[in-house]
Design an enzyme around this catalytic site. Sequence first.
Site, PDB file in Angstrom:
ATOM      1  CD  GLU A 169      -7.874  31.838  32.075  1.00  0.00           C
ATOM      2  OE1 GLU A 169      -7.326  30.870  31.652  1.00  0.00           O
ATOM      3  OE2 GLU A 169      -8.487  31.880  33.155  1.00  0.00           O
TER       4      GLU A 169
HETATM    5  C1  LIG Z   1      -5.340  35.621  41.864  1.00  0.00           C
HETATM    6  C2  LIG Z   1      -5.005  34.347  41.062  1.00  0.00           C
HETATM    7  C3  LIG Z   1      -6.216  33.467  40.435  1.00  0.00           C
HETATM    8  C4  LIG Z   1      -5.828  32.478  39.846  1.00  0.00           C
HETATM    9  N1  LIG Z   1      -6.774  31.437  39.307  1.00  0.00           N
HETATM   10  C5  LIG Z   1      -6.512  30.228  38.950  1.00  0.00           C
HETATM   11  C6  LIG Z   1      -7.726  29.049  38.650  1.00  0.00           C
HETATM   12  O1  LIG Z   1      -8.816  29.844  38.714  1.00  0.00           O
HETATM   13  N2  LIG Z   1      -7.208  28.127  38.091  1.00  0.00           N
HETATM   14  C7  LIG Z   1      -5.893  27.798  37.976  1.00  0.00           C
HETATM   15  O2  LIG Z   1      -5.535  26.741  37.993  1.00  0.00           O
HETATM   16  N3  LIG Z   1      -4.781  28.719  38.289  1.00  0.00           N
HETATM   17  C8  LIG Z   1      -5.229  30.016  38.765  1.00  0.00           C
HETATM   18  N4  LIG Z   1      -3.980  30.770  38.994  1.00  0.00           N
HETATM   19  C9  LIG Z   1      -2.759  30.658  38.497  1.00  0.00           C
HETATM   20  C10 LIG Z   1      -2.220  31.363  37.371  1.00  0.00           C
HETATM   21  O3  LIG Z   1      -2.878  30.932  36.192  1.00  0.00           O
HETATM   22  C11 LIG Z   1      -0.668  31.091  37.562  1.00  0.00           C
HETATM   23  O4  LIG Z   1      -0.192  31.811  38.523  1.00  0.00           O
HETATM   24  C12 LIG Z   1      -0.178  31.534  36.097  1.00  0.00           C
HETATM   25  O5  LIG Z   1      -0.254  30.479  35.165  1.00  0.00           O
HETATM   26  C13 LIG Z   1       1.468  31.513  36.235  1.00  0.00           C
HETATM   27  O6  LIG Z   1       2.022  30.438  37.016  1.00  0.00           O
HETATM   28  P1  LIG Z   1       2.978  30.831  38.304  1.00  0.00           P
HETATM   29  O7  LIG Z   1       2.373  31.421  39.051  1.00  0.00           O
HETATM   30  O8  LIG Z   1       3.475  29.420  38.579  1.00  0.00           O
HETATM   31  O9  LIG Z   1       4.139  31.126  37.617  1.00  0.00           O
HETATM   32  P2  LIG Z   1       5.391  30.476  36.877  1.00  0.00           P
HETATM   33  O10 LIG Z   1       5.070  29.592  35.940  1.00  0.00           O
HETATM   34  O11 LIG Z   1       6.407  30.118  37.945  1.00  0.00           O
HETATM   35  O12 LIG Z   1       6.357  31.598  35.913  1.00  0.00           O
HETATM   36  C14 LIG Z   1       7.229  32.681  36.670  1.00  0.00           C
HETATM   37  C15 LIG Z   1       7.707  33.616  35.407  1.00  0.00           C
HETATM   38  O13 LIG Z   1       8.200  32.757  34.659  1.00  0.00           O
HETATM   39  C16 LIG Z   1       8.097  32.783  33.335  1.00  0.00           C
HETATM   40  N5  LIG Z   1       8.052  31.620  32.678  1.00  0.00           N
HETATM   41  C17 LIG Z   1       7.676  30.351  33.233  1.00  0.00           C
HETATM   42  N6  LIG Z   1       7.846  29.342  32.416  1.00  0.00           N
HETATM   43  C18 LIG Z   1       8.427  30.071  30.966  1.00  0.00           C
HETATM   44  C19 LIG Z   1       8.864  29.530  29.891  1.00  0.00           C
HETATM   45  N7  LIG Z   1       8.837  28.006  29.583  1.00  0.00           N
HETATM   46  N8  LIG Z   1       9.414  30.398  28.958  1.00  0.00           N
HETATM   47  C20 LIG Z   1       9.283  31.767  29.191  1.00  0.00           C
HETATM   48  N9  LIG Z   1       8.879  32.321  30.569  1.00  0.00           N
HETATM   49  C21 LIG Z   1       8.385  31.367  31.428  1.00  0.00           C
HETATM   50  C22 LIG Z   1       6.507  33.180  33.416  1.00  0.00           C
HETATM   51  O14 LIG Z   1       6.087  33.964  32.243  1.00  0.00           O
HETATM   52  C23 LIG Z   1       6.372  34.025  34.681  1.00  0.00           C
HETATM   53  O15 LIG Z   1       6.908  35.451  34.279  1.00  0.00           O
HETATM   54  C24 LIG Z   1      -4.384  31.984  39.552  1.00  0.00           C
HETATM   55  C25 LIG Z   1      -3.463  32.979  40.079  1.00  0.00           C
HETATM   56  C26 LIG Z   1      -3.630  34.157  40.803  1.00  0.00           C
HETATM   57  C27 LIG Z   1      -2.590  34.865  41.493  1.00  0.00           C
END
Ligand SMILES: Cc1cc2nc3c(=O)[nH]c(=O)nc-3n(C[C@H](O)[C@H](O)[C@H](O)COP(=O)(O)OP(=O)(O)OC[C@H]3O[C@@H](n4cnc5c(N)ncnc54)[C@H](O)[C@@H]3O)c2cc1C
Length: 601
Positions: free
Chosen positions: A450
Amino acid sequence: MTVWEPPIREYDFLFNEVFNAIESIEGLGFEDFDADYLAMLTEGWGMHAKEVWLPINELGDKVGLKFEDGNISMPQEFKDAYRKGIDEGWLATACKPEHGGMGVPTFFSSVTWSEFGTSACMALSVLPALSIGVYEVLTSNGRQDLVDYFAPSLASGELAGTMCLTEPHAGTDLGIITTRAEPEDDGSYRISGTKIFITYGEHDMTDNIVHLVLAKAPGGPEGTRGISLFLVPKYLPAEWESGGVEGISHDLVPEHNGVTCSGSEEKMGLHASPTCVMNFDDSVGWLVGPLHGGMPLMFQMMNRERLATGIMGLGLAEIAYQNALAWSRDRRQGRDLRGIRDPNKPADNILVHPDVRRMLLEAKVNNEGCRALAVWTGILIDQMNSDDPEVAEPAEALVALFTPIIKAHFTDLGCETCSTCMQVMGGAGYCSEFGVEQFYRDVRISKIWEGTNGIQALDLAGRKITQNMGKNLRHLMWPLTEFIEKNRDIPEMGEFNKPLHQGVRGLQQITLLMIAEGMANPHFLAAGATDYCRYFGNVLLGYMWAKMAKVCLERQGEPFYDAKLASARFFFKRIYPETISLAAKIQSGPKTLMDYPAEMF
Ligand SMILES: Cc1cc2nc3c(=O)[nH]c(=O)nc-3n(C[C@H](O)[C@H](O)[C@H](O)COP(=O)(O)OP(=O)(O)OC[C@H]3O[C@@H](n4cnc5c(N)ncnc54)[C@H](O)[C@@H]3O)c2cc1C
C-alpha cells in the site's frame, strides 16, 4: 497454542466514553444504528473471529497454499471459515443494504472489523478487505450495469476482488506501468500486460474474481496522468457480447477472459495469502471512472486500504501483546530486585522485572493509543459524507492528514511491538509453537505494501501538510489547541496537558522548518520525512492519551480507569520523549545523508 480475546471493553470505552460515536454520526443515514446494536456487532464479530478465524491461523502458516498449473488451491479449512463468514453476513458489514450489506458505519466496519480480523487471521482477512475496496470504488464510480451485476456478490463475499497496480519494473513509480488498454467499438477495452505481487490474484475461495487493473489507454499523457482504471473479471458473464453486462444472468456458465496466474511468491509470512504474477492477455475490461483519470480512484481505494493496513499493524501487535503477557504471568525467572515476591516458588514470575514491564507497557500503551486514533479516524470518514460542510470539510482534511500517519506509524509500531513481544518470551518467542514468531513474520509486509512507509512519510511532509494552503493542519490545530486551553487550569490534567502542549508547539515549529527549508532544498524535506511522520504520530497519540486521561480522571477508583491513567502516564514519560530526538534528527538536515560519497556505501 495462541491466546486472544477481542478487546471488546476497549472499543466500548472508545465508542461510548471517549468519542460518543453514535452521536457523532447523527443525521448521516445510520438512523437504526444505536449503542446496543453497536455492542452486539462488536461482540458478535469478536466471537466469530475468535471461534472461526483464529483456529485456522497457524494452519494457514504451516500448510499454506498450493500452486499447480496456474491454479491456486487454499486449505479446505480456509474455505470453510470464509464460507461461514459469508453465511453469517460478517463479510458484508461495510456494504450498502441495497446490495445485501449491513451498511454499518466505517468506525465499525473499517476499524473494529479490521482489527479483530487481522488479530485472528491476517492471511484470510485481506481477502474480504480487498473485495470491499473494489466494491467501494465500483459503487461510487462504476457504470450502473456493472454495479448491478457485480456489487451484490462482492458485498456478500461470493465474488472476490483484487487491486492490480504493481508491475515487474513499476512498484512505487506507477507512472511507468506498461499494461495497455485498447478500446473496442462496443465500449469495452482489451487489457494486456503483466502484474506482479497481486494479493489473492488467483485462488479457489470463490468461483470468480474481479480485478481492478491500472492500465494505459491510447491518447493519454505520460506518467500517472495517463493511467485509467479497468474492471477485469477472471470469467466473463456467459452471454456477454455487447460491451456491458446489463440483464445477463449469473447462472450461466462463464467464459475464461484470458486472465492467468503464472506463479505465486514464496514469502516470509502470510503463507495462506496468495501473492500472484497475473497475466492479462487481450482480456475484456470495462473502464471505471474517467478515461486517464484512474489514479485518483485508485487512491480512493488505497486510502481505505492504507487505513486498513495501519490497523493490521495494530491487530498483530495486540495479539502479540496478549500472548507475551500470558507468557510473562507464567514464566518464572530470577527474583524481584527489591525482595522475593513468591517465596514458595523457586523464582518469581518475570513480570516483577522492570525491563519486562517496560516491554509490555510499550506494547500495550502504543496499541491503546493507536486504537483510539483509529476510532476517531473511522468516525471522521463517516462524517466526510455529511451534507453540512462544517462537518464534512474538516473531516476530509483530517482523514487526508491522518492516512499516511496511520499507515506508517501504526505499522512501524506493529513491527516493533511484535519484535518486543517476542523478546518478552525469550527463546520461546522465537519458536513457532508459541505464535508470536508468526505474527512477527506476518506483520512485516504492512510496512511495505500500500505504498512503503517511506512513501507515506513523503506524502505527509511533501503533500498533506501544504495541501489546500495548509488547511489540513489548521483543522487539526483548532481542536488540539482548544483541548489544551480547556485543560490548562485543571491541575490533575497538568501531567498530560503540558507535554502535549510542548509537543504541539514543537510540531508547529518543525512543520514551518520543513516547509521553509524544503522549498529551498527538497532533500531537506525528504531527509526528515520519516522522522517527521513519527513525531507527528507521537503527538497524535499524545492527544489521544490526554483525551482518554480526561475521561478517566472523572472515574478514578475503578481498576479499568486507574489502569488507563497509569498507561497515560507511561506514555508521556517513556514513549513521548522520543519526539526530542526526532526533532534533533530532522533539524540536522540532509547533509550527512547526501554528502556521503555514493561509491563509499
Ligand atoms: C506480499 C505482497 C503483497 C502485495 N500485494 C499487492 C497487491 O495486491 N496489488 C499490487 O498492486 N501490489 C501489491 N504488492 C506490491 C507492493 O505494493 C509493492 O511491493 C510496494 O508498493 C513497493 O514497491 P516495490 O516493491 O516495487 O519497491 P520499490 O518501488 O522498488 O522501492 C524500493 C525502496 O525504494 C524506496 N523508494 C522508491 N521510490 C522512492 C522515492 N521516490 N522516494 C523515496 N524512496 C523511494 C521505497 O520506499 C523502498 O524502500 C504486494 C507486495 C507484496 C510483497
